[in-house]
Design a protein around this motif. Sequence first.
Motif, PDB file in Angstrom:
ATOM      1  N   ARG A 321       0.835  -1.201   0.000  1.00  0.00           N
ATOM      2  CA  ARG A 321       0.000   0.000   0.000  1.00  0.00           C
ATOM      3  C   ARG A 321       0.875   1.258   0.000  1.00  0.00           C
ATOM      4  NH1 ARG A 321      -2.080  -0.186   4.793  1.00  0.00           N
ATOM      5  NH2 ARG A 321      -3.548  -1.809   4.151  1.00  0.00           N
ATOM      6  N   LEU A 322       1.916   1.245   0.820  1.00  0.00           N
ATOM      7  CA  LEU A 322       2.825   2.384   0.867  1.00  0.00           C
ATOM      8  C   LEU A 322       3.461   2.630  -0.497  1.00  0.00           C
ATOM      9  CD1 LEU A 322       4.344   4.588   2.406  1.00  0.00           C
ATOM     10  CD2 LEU A 322       6.007   2.854   3.124  1.00  0.00           C
ATOM     11  N   ARG A 323       3.854   1.579  -1.191  1.00  0.00           N
ATOM     12  CA  ARG A 323       4.451   1.736  -2.515  1.00  0.00           C
ATOM     13  C   ARG A 323       3.443   2.314  -3.507  1.00  0.00           C
ATOM     14  NH1 ARG A 323       6.963  -4.181  -1.796  1.00  0.00           N
ATOM     15  NH2 ARG A 323       8.995  -3.618  -0.877  1.00  0.00           N
ATOM     16  N   THR A 324       2.193   1.857  -3.405  1.00  0.00           N
ATOM     17  CA  THR A 324       1.149   2.403  -4.283  1.00  0.00           C
ATOM     18  C   THR A 324       0.933   3.885  -4.020  1.00  0.00           C
ATOM     19  OG1 THR A 324       0.018   0.262  -4.429  1.00  0.00           O
ATOM     20  CG2 THR A 324      -1.287   2.221  -4.938  1.00  0.00           C
ATOM     21  N   VAL A 325       0.862   4.255  -2.734  1.00  0.00           N
ATOM     22  CA  VAL A 325       0.668   5.654  -2.348  1.00  0.00           C
ATOM     23  C   VAL A 325       1.847   6.498  -2.829  1.00  0.00           C
ATOM     24  CG1 VAL A 325       0.601   7.225  -0.375  1.00  0.00           C
ATOM     25  CG2 VAL A 325      -0.862   5.194  -0.402  1.00  0.00           C
ATOM     26  N   ALA A 326       3.067   5.990  -2.652  1.00  0.00           N
ATOM     27  CA  ALA A 326       4.255   6.747  -3.055  1.00  0.00           C
ATOM     28  C   ALA A 326       4.266   6.968  -4.566  1.00  0.00           C
ATOM     29  CB  ALA A 326       5.513   6.015  -2.615  1.00  0.00           C
ATOM     30  N   ARG A 327       3.855   5.956  -5.326  1.00  0.00           N
ATOM     31  CA  ARG A 327       3.817   6.118  -6.784  1.00  0.00           C
ATOM     32  C   ARG A 327       2.729   7.111  -7.185  1.00  0.00           C
ATOM     33  NH1 ARG A 327       2.140   3.263 -11.522  1.00  0.00           N
ATOM     34  NH2 ARG A 327       0.986   1.688 -10.341  1.00  0.00           N
ATOM     35  N   SER A 328       1.593   7.056  -6.503  1.00  0.00           N
ATOM     36  CA  SER A 328       0.516   8.010  -6.772  1.00  0.00           C
ATOM     37  C   SER A 328       0.969   9.427  -6.468  1.00  0.00           C
ATOM     38  CB  SER A 328      -0.716   7.655  -5.936  1.00  0.00           C
ATOM     39  OG  SER A 328      -1.764   8.568  -6.151  1.00  0.00           O
ATOM     40  N   SER A 329       1.657   9.584  -5.339  1.00  0.00           N
ATOM     41  CA  SER A 329       2.169  10.892  -4.950  1.00  0.00           C
ATOM     42  C   SER A 329       3.162  11.419  -5.975  1.00  0.00           C
ATOM     43  CB  SER A 329       2.829  10.786  -3.569  1.00  0.00           C
ATOM     44  OG  SER A 329       3.459  11.984  -3.207  1.00  0.00           O
ATOM     45  N   ALA A 330       4.050  10.536  -6.451  1.00  0.00           N
ATOM     46  CA  ALA A 330       5.053  10.955  -7.441  1.00  0.00           C
ATOM     47  C   ALA A 330       4.387  11.402  -8.737  1.00  0.00           C
ATOM     48  CB  ALA A 330       6.022   9.809  -7.705  1.00  0.00           C
ATOM     49  N   ILE A 331       3.336  10.686  -9.163  1.00  0.00           N
ATOM     50  CA  ILE A 331       2.603  11.068 -10.380  1.00  0.00           C
ATOM     51  C   ILE A 331       1.981  12.446 -10.203  1.00  0.00           C
ATOM     52  CG2 ILE A 331       0.578  10.545 -11.799  1.00  0.00           C
ATOM     53  CD1 ILE A 331       1.149   7.551 -11.247  1.00  0.00           C
ATOM     54  N   ALA A 332       1.316  12.659  -9.066  1.00  0.00           N
ATOM     55  CA  ALA A 332       0.639  13.935  -8.818  1.00  0.00           C
ATOM     56  C   ALA A 332       1.634  15.096  -8.769  1.00  0.00           C
ATOM     57  CB  ALA A 332      -0.147  13.858  -7.506  1.00  0.00           C
ATOM     58  N   LYS A 333       2.750  14.892  -8.078  1.00  0.00           N
ATOM     59  CA  LYS A 333       3.749  15.958  -7.973  1.00  0.00           C
ATOM     60  C   LYS A 333       4.392  16.250  -9.321  1.00  0.00           C
ATOM     61  CE  LYS A 333       4.833  14.948  -3.139  1.00  0.00           C
ATOM     62  NZ  LYS A 333       5.829  14.340  -2.221  1.00  0.00           N
ATOM     63  N   ARG A 334       4.637  15.197 -10.101  1.00  0.00           N
ATOM     64  CA  ARG A 334       5.249  15.395 -11.418  1.00  0.00           C
ATOM     65  C   ARG A 334       4.312  16.193 -12.327  1.00  0.00           C
ATOM     66  NH1 ARG A 334       6.115  10.455 -12.526  1.00  0.00           N
ATOM     67  NH2 ARG A 334       4.353  10.047 -13.909  1.00  0.00           N
ATOM     68  N   GLU A 335       3.035  15.862 -12.292  1.00  0.00           N
ATOM     69  CA  GLU A 335       2.085  16.564 -13.153  1.00  0.00           C
ATOM     70  C   GLU A 335       1.906  18.008 -12.707  1.00  0.00           C
ATOM     71  OE1 GLU A 335      -1.417  14.148 -13.135  1.00  0.00           O
ATOM     72  OE2 GLU A 335      -0.625  12.791 -14.667  1.00  0.00           O
ATOM     73  N   LEU A 336       1.862  18.229 -11.387  1.00  0.00           N
ATOM     74  CA  LEU A 336       1.726  19.588 -10.880  1.00  0.00           C
ATOM     75  C   LEU A 336       2.983  20.395 -11.197  1.00  0.00           C
ATOM     76  CD1 LEU A 336      -0.554  21.041  -9.295  1.00  0.00           C
ATOM     77  CD2 LEU A 336       0.799  20.676  -7.231  1.00  0.00           C
ATOM     78  N   GLY A 337       4.146  19.774 -11.033  1.00  0.00           N
ATOM     79  CA  GLY A 337       5.394  20.463 -11.306  1.00  0.00           C
ATOM     80  C   GLY A 337       5.624  20.743 -12.775  1.00  0.00           C
ATOM     81  N   GLY A 338       4.930  20.013 -13.648  1.00  0.00           N
ATOM     82  CA  GLY A 338       5.094  20.209 -15.084  1.00  0.00           C
ATOM     83  C   GLY A 338       4.270  21.342 -15.654  1.00  0.00           C
TER      84      GLY A 338
END
Length: 458
Positions: A321-338
């Motif tokens: 679950r933690l790995r899923t959350v971390a990947r979701s967080s990375a996707i969201a931050k990457r899209e926001l940062g882009g």
Amino acid sequence: MTRIRMSDRVFLALESAATPQHVGLLMTLAPPAGADPGPYARRLFERLVGAPVAAPFSYRLRPAGAGRFSRSWQVLADEDVDRSHHVRRHLLLAPGGERELLDHVALVHARPLEPGRPLWECEVIEGLAGGRLAFYFKVHHALTDGLGLQRSMRRMIGVDPLDEGTDAPWGAECGAGTPEPAGGEPTGAGGSAAGLGRAALTMLAGLRAAGDPARAVPFVVPRSPVNGAVGTTRSVVTRTYGLDRFRVTAKAAGVTVNDVLLSVCGGALRRSLLELGRLPERSLTAGTPVSTRRPGDTTTANAFALTVMSLGTAVADPLERLRTVARSSAIAKRELGGLPQGSAGLYGALFTWPFVAQNLLGAGGATRPPYNVVVSNVPGPAVQEYVAGCRVEGLHPLGSVCHGVRLFVVARSGAGRFDLSFLGDGALPVPLDEVGDLVGDELRCLERAVGRTGAVCR
């Protein structure tokens, strides 16, 4: 007269008798060992009552009482702010335990602020067990966000245990931010048409990839008991953990402290919903505020963007679950940062305003919200804090709920503590005390999963 920024009107538009839109905090204080708490409480109250009031805490809606339809603030003179209304004392019922304190705070936090007055109130609370006292403060979200409220509190909080003086958080150094010019939002906050288009394309790309279990997309959420219409009562639960427990776990797993927070909240909600027999197949999502303050910005004005991340409630294994959350967080931050510079807030606006429209049209709670819960993480200083000679034992921020989103979780780190607050609709089927306890269980499960010795998962 100061024009209300469009981004701040969101919170006025969501305001109703059942959905007051203020943020707040509850701070518990311990006088020196063996000291009588009475003089400390009295001295704190007297200094707060006598403190000057400056912008934005001198703002009231214009015309007075217009509420969600106001377009500008009227700036009151210091002498026109009625201290007897805004600064109060309260004596808890015996035995003055945690339950009595949180029940009282839940009651006060459920009450809307009066629109004909400046939109803030506070209480010095006495009668806590162990000779402690508390300070509760609430401010309308149209005036400030959680980080802005923390900045205001720096006037009140010090690091010297021998300094029994204090300043009020509504004093002259708060800074209300740049007023909106007649033409609309300030250039830096409004972004451009190109930025809006880019934000829309980013959201569409997320919709096309919605089959990815780590991808969280606004309004693509499962129905759950934490969503629906809210009533006029609230429930408040607080928990405090050692910050190092989150940091060590995050480092061992190669993720962030915020990822651990989201994951343990997701695990707690998963177990609670399983017990109710109402766990959705698709993972719940969290609306997560991300600060957009520029370096050196010391104002209290709202300055954040919203993004959406998975809570991994569909995943049974804590580490997975933690790995899923971390990947979701990375996707969201990457899209926001882009997104183009200055346009991050537009991404959240694309789903915030439709959500506001749901509530204005009476469909909030009956239609799908952009996310299931809110989870916010506010950093604080690493040093031990004091207020008027009293040690700060806990500082728990409080959010707000609205039709569609019935649960708001906030974490605040400081002085080695990780203070968590759970604010929910009073009729929430998920017991918040149970959720608070399960967060601790889920943290122990993760500690054991990453190999931290001594961790026992129930």
